[in-house]
Design a protein around this motif. Structure first.
Motif, PDB file in Angstrom:
ATOM      1  N   GLY A  62       0.730  -1.165   0.042  1.00 34.07           N
ATOM      2  CA  GLY A  62      -0.172   0.388   0.075  1.00 34.07           C
ATOM      3  C   GLY A  62       1.179   0.844  -0.163  1.00 34.07           C
ATOM      4  N   HIS A  63       2.115   0.862   0.038  1.00 38.95           N
ATOM      5  CA  HIS A  63       2.999   2.466   0.145  1.00 38.95           C
ATOM      6  C   HIS A  63       4.164   2.411   0.065  1.00 38.95           C
ATOM      7  CE1 HIS A  63       3.958   6.592   1.374  1.00 38.95           C
ATOM      8  NE2 HIS A  63       5.319   6.252   1.599  1.00 38.95           N
ATOM      9  N   HIS A  64       4.839   2.476  -1.164  1.00 38.32           N
ATOM     10  CA  HIS A  64       6.766   1.945  -1.346  1.00 38.32           C
ATOM     11  C   HIS A  64       7.234   3.105  -1.460  1.00 38.32           C
ATOM     12  CE1 HIS A  64       9.237  -0.781  -1.475  1.00 38.32           C
ATOM     13  NE2 HIS A  64       9.051  -2.139  -2.492  1.00 38.32           N
ATOM     14  N   HIS A  65       8.482   2.664  -1.825  1.00 36.33           N
ATOM     15  CA  HIS A  65       9.764   3.741  -2.758  1.00 36.33           C
ATOM     16  C   HIS A  65      10.598   3.011  -3.500  1.00 36.33           C
ATOM     17  CE1 HIS A  65       7.650   7.540  -0.456  1.00 36.33           C
ATOM     18  NE2 HIS A  65       8.075   6.478   0.998  1.00 36.33           N
ATOM     19  N   VAL A  66      10.301   3.089  -5.055  1.00 33.09           N
ATOM     20  CA  VAL A  66      11.320   2.862  -5.457  1.00 33.09           C
ATOM     21  C   VAL A  66      12.774   3.108  -5.379  1.00 33.09           C
ATOM     22  CG1 VAL A  66      11.218   1.972  -8.186  1.00 33.09           C
ATOM     23  CG2 VAL A  66       9.663   1.917  -7.612  1.00 33.09           C
ATOM     24  N   ILE A 213       0.464  11.007  -0.110  1.00 32.68           N
ATOM     25  CA  ILE A 213       0.720  12.078   0.644  1.00 32.68           C
ATOM     26  C   ILE A 213       0.953  11.578   2.549  1.00 32.68           C
ATOM     27  CG2 ILE A 213      -1.267  13.163   1.970  1.00 32.68           C
ATOM     28  CD1 ILE A 213       0.633  15.525   1.721  1.00 32.68           C
ATOM     29  N   HIS A 214       2.934  11.538   2.972  1.00 34.80           N
ATOM     30  CA  HIS A 214       2.832  11.449   4.372  1.00 34.80           C
ATOM     31  C   HIS A 214       2.085  11.998   5.023  1.00 34.80           C
ATOM     32  CE1 HIS A 214       6.571   9.774   2.091  1.00 34.80           C
ATOM     33  NE2 HIS A 214       6.348   9.160   2.259  1.00 34.80           N
ATOM     34  N   VAL A 215       1.504  11.656   6.384  1.00 40.00           N
ATOM     35  CA  VAL A 215       1.274  13.153   7.389  1.00 40.00           C
ATOM     36  C   VAL A 215       1.728  12.571   8.587  1.00 40.00           C
ATOM     37  CG1 VAL A 215      -1.154  13.224   8.152  1.00 40.00           C
ATOM     38  CG2 VAL A 215      -1.065  13.144   6.018  1.00 40.00           C
ATOM     39  N   GLY A 251      -0.614   8.861   4.641  1.00 38.60           N
ATOM     40  CA  GLY A 251       0.655   7.585   5.206  1.00 38.60           C
ATOM     41  C   GLY A 251       0.877   8.084   6.472  1.00 38.60           C
ATOM     42  N   HIS A 252       1.441   7.067   7.365  1.00 37.06           N
ATOM     43  CA  HIS A 252       2.144   7.212   8.268  1.00 37.06           C
ATOM     44  C   HIS A 252       0.332   7.591   9.647  1.00 37.06           C
ATOM     45  CE1 HIS A 252       5.609   6.357   7.240  1.00 37.06           C
ATOM     46  NE2 HIS A 252       5.825   7.126   6.347  1.00 37.06           N
ATOM     47  N   CYS A 253       0.948   8.358   9.332  1.00 36.30           N
ATOM     48  CA  CYS A 253      -0.344   8.855  10.419  1.00 36.30           C
ATOM     49  C   CYS A 253      -0.103   8.748  12.317  1.00 36.30           C
ATOM     50  CB  CYS A 253      -2.061   8.428  10.121  1.00 36.30           C
ATOM     51  SG  CYS A 253      -2.625   9.323   8.819  1.00 36.30           S
ATOM     52  N   THR A 299       5.383  -1.310   2.938  1.00 29.49           N
ATOM     53  CA  THR A 299       6.980  -1.129   3.707  1.00 29.49           C
ATOM     54  C   THR A 299       7.213   0.468   3.220  1.00 29.49           C
ATOM     55  OG1 THR A 299       7.589  -0.922   1.596  1.00 29.49           O
ATOM     56  CG2 THR A 299       6.517  -3.370   2.003  1.00 29.49           C
ATOM     57  N   ASP A 300       6.859   1.667   3.312  1.00 35.06           N
ATOM     58  CA  ASP A 300       7.687   2.637   3.069  1.00 35.06           C
ATOM     59  C   ASP A 300       9.144   2.746   2.618  1.00 35.06           C
ATOM     60  OD1 ASP A 300       7.591   5.655   3.309  1.00 35.06           O
ATOM     61  OD2 ASP A 300       8.773   5.169   5.194  1.00 35.06           O
ATOM     62  N   GLY A 301       8.966   1.679   1.457  1.00 33.48           N
ATOM     63  CA  GLY A 301      10.482   1.811   0.619  1.00 33.48           C
ATOM     64  C   GLY A 301      12.069   0.633   1.473  1.00 33.48           C
TER      65      GLY A 301
HETATM   66 ZN   LIG Z   1       7.246   6.909   2.689  1.00 31.50          ZN
END
Ligand SMILES: [Zn+2]
Length: 421
Positions: A62-66, A213-215, A251-253, A299-301
């Motif tokens: 649900g949230h990655h950074h190539v 967006i990262h929050v 993202g995050h919250c 995984t946030d990358g």
């Molecule tokens: Zn991220």
């Protein structure tokens, strides 16, 4: 073309019902599966014996950074970061500024291969490469499709490198959205001006999509918002109508007031938790209390293994979260709901993992959660089918030459590290 999976045990991703049968898998972006019996094998080009194996729907990140793919093992930053903002400044914003088109392509090829080998056939990515913005999303999409992974991409629009870069990010997003399903990416409240935020939301409305967006990943995001705009991050996003779409991902919250949690729970927007990244950055612990039920996992990358992310969320959450046996699986599977309820393509029933799971205890519908938390790991992923096509066979990528790509990715990693010095 269709694939015949012989004699496996299918676990329904929602009901968890176990069904032992032959399964016919149809190829296509909106493909289906059929339970069949006594179909002549000779009718199929691909027949896979799944006797003793478990089959279920493949996974979603649900949230990655190539862009972080080439960071593994790189040297220490010029300054040892003392807080989250310094982690961004000395690690990630140093790295992403060095990314060029070859490095982006290498990062995307590796991320797609690593994801598929972990049973993740769909990746929701948040990309940044401030000196190679134009065309970056197309490069990632092409690489993903070459390997056989589905995607929902966005470019991380930000004013952190000036308004011109923010505008370039908006243009890249608009051009990509013309021909692709995608989101409008924003870095985070503290690097996005009111003007950019307004333009991004306008763009998302024009293409009927959401913001990604990262929050409140760190308390500093809230502090900046209060000091600069006299309100909290979620209040600011609400004011600019960024929370109105069910396609929006926050993202995050981590650092939210009760009022902010209430706003999120009443909105159609989704939250994505990234436990291991939060631990690594020492920014806090995710707690779902008060956030509603639209929560998925990423995984946030950090890596591309969603079974690992789910386990981390469960164990860390025992002290800090409301997470339990059923809710960890629910959150792990919620990305399926996010994608299908929003009409995104590429994650239909014909996306499957075949698991070679050697359990010493009975495994059934009634005790599935216990096996999910304590047993199932990505090492059990034997075959992977993406959009009805076999992409991983016996743990090896078969769509591209994995070894050759890995060797060329390493060359790009060395180029990146040299450029960062
Ligand atoms: Zn991220």
């Amino acid at each position: 073309m269709s694939i015949l999976l012989k004699n496996g045990t299918y676990i329904h991703p929602e009901t968890l019902k176990f069904t032992t049968s032959d399964i016919l898998v149809h190829e296509g972006i909106i493909g289906k599966i059929e339970f069949v019996s006594q179909v002549p094998e000779s009718k199929f080009e691909q027949v896979i014996d799944c006797t003793g194996k478990y089959i279920t729907q493949s996974f979603v990140c649900g949230h990655h950074h190539v862009y972080s793919a080439l960071s593994r093992g790189m040297g220490a930053p010029k300054k040892n970061p003392e807080n989250f903002n310094e982690v961004l400044q000395y690690v990630w914003w140093t790295l992403d500024k060095c990314m060029d088109v070859e490095m982006i392509e290498a990062s995307a090829l590796y991320t797609a291969m690593a994801s598929l080998k972990n049973g993740v056939t769909f990746v929701i990515d948040h990309h940044a490469s401030p000196f190679a913005i134009g065309g970056s999303l197309d490069i990632i999409a092409t690489a993903f499709e070459k390997v056989g992974a589905s995607h929902l991409l966005c470019y991380e629009i930000s004013d952190r490198d000036g308004t011109e870069k923010a505008l370039e990010g908006l243009v890249e997003t608009a051009e990509f959205l013309e021909d692709n399903q995608a989101l409008v990416g924003l870095h985070a409240s503290f690097t996005v001006s009111d003007d950019t935020l307004q333009k991004a939301v306008r763009l998302s409305k024009h293409y009927d999509t959401g913001i990604h967006i990262h929050v409140a990943e760190a308390e500093s995001d809230q502090q900046h918002c209060m000091d600069t705009y006299g309100m909290r991050v979620i209040e600011r996003l609400q004011k600019f109508e960024a929370l109105k779409s069910s396609r929006t991902i926050l993202g995050h919250c981590l650092h939210l007031s009760e009022k902010e949690k209430k706003i999120i729970s009443k909105s159609p927007a989704w939250v994505v938790q990234n436990t291991e990244s939060n631990l690594n950055n020492k920014v806090g612990y995710f707690n779902a209390a008060g956030l509603g039920s639209n929560i998925m996992m990423g995984t946030d990358g950090m890596h591309s293994d969603m079974l690992r992310s789910a386990k981390a969320a469960f164990f860390v959450g025992q002290n800090f979260d409301t997470i339990g046996y059923d809710s960890v699986y629910q959150r792990f599977r919620n990305a399926d709901k996010y994608l299908t309820s929003n009409g995104f393509k590429g994650h239909g029933p014909n996306n499957l993992v075949v698991l070679d799971y050697d359990t010493p205890t009975p495994f059934n519908q009634g005790n599935f959660y216990g096996h999910f938390v304590f047993g199932l790991e990505s090492k059990h992923v034997k075959h992977v089918i993406s959009q009805g096509k076999l992409v991983v066979e016996n743990g090896k990528i078969i769509t591209v030459d994995e070894d050759k790509i890995l060797a060329s990715v390493k060359v790009q990693a060395e180029r990146l590290w040299a450029k960062m010095r």
